[in-house]
Motif scaffolding. Structure first.
Motif, PDB file in Angstrom:
ATOM      1  N   ASN A  46       0.819  -1.206   0.000  1.00 11.77           N
ATOM      2  CA  ASN A  46       0.000   0.000   0.000  1.00 11.77           C
ATOM      3  C   ASN A  46       0.858   1.263   0.000  1.00 11.77           C
ATOM      4  OD1 ASN A  46      -2.346  -1.403  -0.083  1.00 11.77           O
ATOM      5  ND2 ASN A  46      -3.101  -0.812   1.944  1.00 11.77           N
ATOM      6  N   GLU A  47       1.635   1.435   1.049  1.00 14.73           N
ATOM      7  CA  GLU A  47       2.529   2.590   1.143  1.00 14.73           C
ATOM      8  C   GLU A  47       3.514   2.350   2.269  1.00 14.73           C
ATOM      9  OE1 GLU A  47       0.503   6.188   2.477  1.00 14.73           O
ATOM     10  OE2 GLU A  47      -1.232   4.966   3.021  1.00 14.73           O
ATOM     11  N   SER A  48       4.577   3.114   2.260  1.00 12.50           N
ATOM     12  CA  SER A  48       5.585   3.012   3.309  1.00 12.50           C
ATOM     13  C   SER A  48       6.049   4.402   3.709  1.00 12.50           C
ATOM     14  CB  SER A  48       6.773   2.174   2.832  1.00 12.50           C
ATOM     15  OG  SER A  48       6.421   0.814   2.733  1.00 12.50           O
ATOM     16  N   PHE A  49       6.581   4.470   4.938  1.00  9.55           N
ATOM     17  CA  PHE A  49       7.045   5.739   5.485  1.00  9.55           C
ATOM     18  C   PHE A  49       8.491   5.575   5.953  1.00  9.55           C
ATOM     19  CE2 PHE A  49       2.520   5.638   5.980  1.00  9.55           C
ATOM     20  CZ  PHE A  49       2.078   6.941   5.787  1.00  9.55           C
ATOM     21  N   ILE A  50       9.310   6.549   5.660  1.00  9.55           N
ATOM     22  CA  ILE A  50      10.630   6.629   6.279  1.00  9.55           C
ATOM     23  C   ILE A  50      10.522   7.669   7.378  1.00  9.55           C
ATOM     24  CG2 ILE A  50      13.071   7.171   5.966  1.00  9.55           C
ATOM     25  CD1 ILE A  50      12.762   6.317   3.038  1.00  9.55           C
ATOM     26  N   THR A  51      10.471   7.186   8.609  1.00  7.77           N
ATOM     27  CA  THR A  51      10.257   8.088   9.750  1.00  7.77           C
ATOM     28  C   THR A  51      11.523   8.092  10.598  1.00  7.77           C
ATOM     29  OG1 THR A  51       9.215   6.240  10.908  1.00  7.77           O
ATOM     30  CG2 THR A  51       7.766   7.779   9.768  1.00  7.77           C
ATOM     31  N   TYR A  52      12.514   8.765  10.109  1.00  5.12           N
ATOM     32  CA  TYR A  52      13.821   8.774  10.775  1.00  5.12           C
ATOM     33  C   TYR A  52      13.767   9.631  12.044  1.00  5.12           C
ATOM     34  CZ  TYR A  52      18.787   7.661  10.459  1.00  5.12           C
ATOM     35  OH  TYR A  52      20.025   7.138  10.669  1.00  5.12           O
ATOM     36  N   ALA A  53      13.136  10.758  11.939  1.00  2.00           N
ATOM     37  CA  ALA A  53      13.067  11.674  13.080  1.00  2.00           C
ATOM     38  C   ALA A  53      11.897  11.304  13.992  1.00  2.00           C
ATOM     39  CB  ALA A  53      12.903  13.110  12.595  1.00  2.00           C
ATOM     40  N   ASN A  54      12.040  11.626  15.267  1.00  2.00           N
ATOM     41  CA  ASN A  54      10.954  11.365  16.217  1.00  2.00           C
ATOM     42  C   ASN A  54       9.674  12.092  15.827  1.00  2.00           C
ATOM     43  OD1 ASN A  54      12.618   9.745  17.697  1.00  2.00           O
ATOM     44  ND2 ASN A  54      12.936  11.203  19.384  1.00  2.00           N
ATOM     45  N   GLU A  55       9.826  13.315  15.323  1.00  2.00           N
ATOM     46  CA  GLU A  55       8.657  14.100  14.922  1.00  2.00           C
ATOM     47  C   GLU A  55       7.859  13.369  13.834  1.00  2.00           C
ATOM     48  OE1 GLU A  55      11.701  15.213  15.202  1.00  2.00           O
ATOM     49  OE2 GLU A  55      11.562  16.663  16.861  1.00  2.00           O
ATOM     50  N   ALA A  56       8.584  12.716  12.901  1.00  2.00           N
ATOM     51  CA  ALA A  56       7.904  11.984  11.831  1.00  2.00           C
ATOM     52  C   ALA A  56       7.179  10.761  12.382  1.00  2.00           C
ATOM     53  CB  ALA A  56       8.910  11.557  10.767  1.00  2.00           C
ATOM     54  N   LYS A  57       7.779  10.117  13.363  1.00  2.00           N
ATOM     55  CA  LYS A  57       7.124   8.949  13.970  1.00  2.00           C
ATOM     56  C   LYS A  57       5.813   9.359  14.622  1.00  2.00           C
ATOM     57  CE  LYS A  57      11.422   6.357  14.987  1.00  2.00           C
ATOM     58  NZ  LYS A  57      12.394   7.254  14.356  1.00  2.00           N
ATOM     59  N   MET A  58       5.810  10.515  15.264  1.00  2.00           N
ATOM     60  CA  MET A  58       4.586  10.980  15.910  1.00  2.00           C
ATOM     61  C   MET A  58       3.566  11.458  14.878  1.00  2.00           C
ATOM     62  SD  MET A  58       5.919  12.984  19.345  1.00  2.00           S
ATOM     63  CE  MET A  58       7.082  14.070  18.479  1.00  2.00           C
ATOM     64  N   LYS A  59       4.038  12.219  13.882  1.00  2.00           N
ATOM     65  CA  LYS A  59       3.149  12.853  12.918  1.00  2.00           C
ATOM     66  C   LYS A  59       2.447  11.840  12.023  1.00  2.00           C
ATOM     67  CE  LYS A  59       3.184  16.233   9.142  1.00  2.00           C
ATOM     68  NZ  LYS A  59       4.031  17.193   8.373  1.00  2.00           N
ATOM     69  N   TYR A  60       3.208  10.885  11.491  1.00  2.00           N
ATOM     70  CA  TYR A  60       2.639   9.973  10.480  1.00  2.00           C
ATOM     71  C   TYR A  60       2.165   8.634  11.041  1.00  2.00           C
ATOM     72  CZ  TYR A  60       4.749  13.270   7.233  1.00  2.00           C
ATOM     73  OH  TYR A  60       5.082  14.420   6.543  1.00  2.00           O
ATOM     74  N   LEU A  61       2.711   8.228  12.190  1.00  2.00           N
ATOM     75  CA  LEU A  61       2.415   6.894  12.695  1.00  2.00           C
ATOM     76  C   LEU A  61       1.657   6.893  14.012  1.00  2.00           C
ATOM     77  CD1 LEU A  61       5.960   5.347  12.049  1.00  2.00           C
ATOM     78  CD2 LEU A  61       3.987   5.333  10.506  1.00  2.00           C
ATOM     79  N   GLY A  62       1.611   8.047  14.646  1.00  2.00           N
ATOM     80  CA  GLY A  62       0.913   8.128  15.925  1.00  2.00           C
ATOM     81  C   GLY A  62       1.708   7.564  17.087  1.00  2.00           C
ATOM     82  N   VAL A  63       3.044   7.500  16.945  1.00  2.00           N
ATOM     83  CA  VAL A  63       3.878   7.073  18.075  1.00  2.00           C
ATOM     84  C   VAL A  63       3.741   8.123  19.177  1.00  2.00           C
ATOM     85  CG1 VAL A  63       6.224   6.586  18.867  1.00  2.00           C
ATOM     86  CG2 VAL A  63       5.476   5.819  16.604  1.00  2.00           C
ATOM     87  N   LYS A  64       3.570   7.683  20.394  1.00  2.00           N
ATOM     88  CA  LYS A  64       3.307   8.614  21.501  1.00  2.00           C
ATOM     89  C   LYS A  64       4.574   9.355  21.909  1.00  2.00           C
ATOM     90  CE  LYS A  64      -0.354   5.622  23.323  1.00  2.00           C
ATOM     91  NZ  LYS A  64      -0.782   4.759  24.448  1.00  2.00           N
ATOM     92  N   GLU A  65       4.432  10.632  22.149  1.00  2.00           N
ATOM     93  CA  GLU A  65       5.566  11.444  22.597  1.00  2.00           C
ATOM     94  C   GLU A  65       6.099  10.921  23.924  1.00  2.00           C
ATOM     95  OE1 GLU A  65       6.762  16.157  23.235  1.00  2.00           O
ATOM     96  OE2 GLU A  65       4.650  15.573  23.014  1.00  2.00           O
ATOM     97  N   GLU A  66       5.202  10.471  24.774  1.00  2.00           N
ATOM     98  CA  GLU A  66       5.614   9.930  26.071  1.00  2.00           C
ATOM     99  C   GLU A  66       6.528   8.717  25.895  1.00  2.00           C
ATOM    100  OE1 GLU A  66       3.597   7.966  30.116  1.00  2.00           O
ATOM    101  OE2 GLU A  66       2.360   8.547  28.404  1.00  2.00           O
ATOM    102  N   THR A  67       6.206   7.878  24.925  1.00  2.00           N
ATOM    103  CA  THR A  67       7.036   6.690  24.656  1.00  2.00           C
ATOM    104  C   THR A  67       8.437   7.100  24.249  1.00  2.00           C
ATOM    105  OG1 THR A  67       5.103   5.414  23.948  1.00  2.00           O
ATOM    106  CG2 THR A  67       7.260   4.632  23.220  1.00  2.00           C
ATOM    107  N   LEU A  68       8.523   8.074  23.348  1.00  2.00           N
ATOM    108  CA  LEU A  68       9.820   8.523  22.848  1.00  2.00           C
ATOM    109  C   LEU A  68      10.643   9.185  23.945  1.00  2.00           C
ATOM    110  CD1 LEU A  68       8.574   9.938  19.429  1.00  2.00           C
ATOM    111  CD2 LEU A  68       9.894   7.848  19.777  1.00  2.00           C
ATOM    112  N   ASN A  69       9.953   9.883  24.852  1.00  2.00           N
ATOM    113  CA  ASN A  69      10.665  10.581  25.932  1.00  2.00           C
ATOM    114  C   ASN A  69      11.116   9.644  27.045  1.00  2.00           C
ATOM    115  OD1 ASN A  69      10.415  13.066  24.693  1.00  2.00           O
ATOM    116  ND2 ASN A  69       8.486  13.576  25.732  1.00  2.00           N
TER     117      ASN A  69
END
Length: 415
Positions: free
Chosen positions: A300-323
């Motif tokens: 379908n599609e793929s994302f290159i989410t190298y930066a933390n901001e991209a992980k949150m923006k496109y994938l919904g990764v929680k900021e709390e998890t990253l911190n």
């Protein structure tokens, strides 16, 4: 019947070109039932080349030489091979005609040194070149031995060998070889070898030989017989025994089928789709998938989410998890896999995050640490790997692990 491959050219010894001819010739000879015991690369030196040829004539039935048939002074293969076989060079009228015609079609002047390409050993079968100027030849040497001379460029050698040399060899050989290649993923070579030690040691025909590949181990099961059907009958029971021992760890027995081929085929057969979110691999996983014809039906599609901001923006990764646990963590890989599946509307989501190195290491997280998450219809599994090697190898190995995880998840899904 035995054969020997001799590749001629100083440029090969210097590493200026990759010697793909030897690999091709070895594979084709094996399929024809010819055992290759020696393979030599020799530079453009008359004395060393003659020594190699004379040595080969003493120990092998067929010598196959590639390279050194051109018009320049350092192209000496034909001259040296003719001398070693105790023959003289003579002009071949058809070779000369073809040579003149070639230059006429190209609207180029034929220089004097090109005429040497029309000279052939007095007792040989000339292999006329449909893709270049240098003809090949099969020298009929003493005691029934054959010395095959082929041009060096692969686009000339491959069709000449396939179309003209193979029929000659088939007439000489009374046996054929047949092989199954049993491919196993996510097991090391030593572990696989330990599991089949009895098969390796006891079998002489067929034989079982392990080969380590990146993220895979290939077992080549080879039998020799008077026909391909008879050879297959010898191979089949061993292949079946390997399936009994390794089960779903075997992903194919097809020579030209890759792990990504199998994954795409499984997805396609069940009308499943896949999407990937890649951090440290930066698109390498997706690239493996799109190498397969028909991948557009399942990817379908793929994302290159190298930066933390991209992980949150496109994938919904929680900021709390990253911190708290960081980008390279089990929780992040899980959220990446589930987030990309949700975002792309795919049955399968893959999340890859890791520390390829060098740099960015901490006492808790060393270079080579990779987490891979695979989510299939909401059921998610995350594996942690501590991979070895440089940055590129870590990334390539991570992709292999991710493909294996997807395949295993799909096997469980469809059982």
């Amino acid at each position: 019947m035995t054969a020997e491959i001799i590749c001629v050219g100083t440029e090969i010894l210097l590493g200026n070109i990759v010697n793909t001819n030897a690999a091709y010739l070895s594979e084709r000879l094996a399929s024809l039932g010819i055992s290759v015991f020696f393979e030599t690369t020799v530079g453009d030196n008359p004395e060393r080349l003659e020594n190699v040829i004379r040595q080969g004539l003493e120990r092998s039935d067929i010598l196959i030489l590639s390279g050194g048939l051109g018009p320049t002074k350092d192209d000496l293969t034909k001259e040296i091979a003719t001398k070693a076989c105790g023959q003289e060079l003579v002009e071949d009228e058809e070779a000369l005609r073809r040579l003149k015609e070639y230059f006429a079609r190209s609207h180029r002047n034929m220089t004097e040194n090109n005429l040497k390409q029309a000279l052939v050993p007095e007792d040989c079968t000339v292999l006329y070149n449909e893709n270049g100027t240098a003809p090949g030849m099969v020298i009929h040497a003493k005691e029934g031995k054959k010395v095959v001379l082929l041009p060096g460029p692969p686009n000339e050698l491959l069709p000449m060998f396939h179309d003209q040399v193979e029929p000659i060899i088939k007439e000489l050989s009374s046996e054929v070889l047949y092989s199954d290649v049993v491919k196993i993923d996510c097991m090391g070579e030593s572990r696989v070898a330990a599991e089949i030690e009895d098969l390796i040691e006891k079998q002489t025909n067929p034989t079982v030989a392990p080969y380590a590949k990146l993220g895979e181990v290939h077992l080549r099961v080879t039998a020799k017989a008077v026909s391909e059907d008879e050879a297959k009958k010898l191979v089949t029971p061993i292949t079946e025994e390997l399936y009994r021992r390794f089960g779903h760890k075997i992903f194919t027995t097809k020579e030209d089928e890759t792990l990504e081929d199998v994954v795409v085929d499984m997805l396609s057969k069940h009308h499943y789709t896949i999407a990937a979110a890649e951090s440290c691999t930066a698109g390498m996983f997706t690239a493996r998938l799109v190498n397969v014809a028909g991948a557009s039906d399942v990817l379908n599609e793929s994302f290159i989410t190298y930066a933390n901001e991209a992980k949150m923006k496109y994938l919904g990764v929680k900021e709390e998890t990253l911190n708290t646990v960081g980008a390279v963590s089990e929780d992040t890989a899980r959220q990446m896999a589930e987030g990309v599946a949700r975002q792309a509307g795919s049955n399968v989501g893959v999340g890859i995050t890791g520390l390829a190195g060098p740099g960015g290491e901490t006492p808790e997280k060393k270079a080579g640490l990779v987490y891979i998450g695979v989510s299939v219809n909401g059921k998610t599994k995350v594996n942690k790997y501590q991979l070895n090697g440089n940055r590129q190898k870590v990334r390539e190995t991570a992709v292999c692990r991710a493909l294996t995880m997807v395949r295993y998840a799909l096997v469980e899904e469809f059982l």
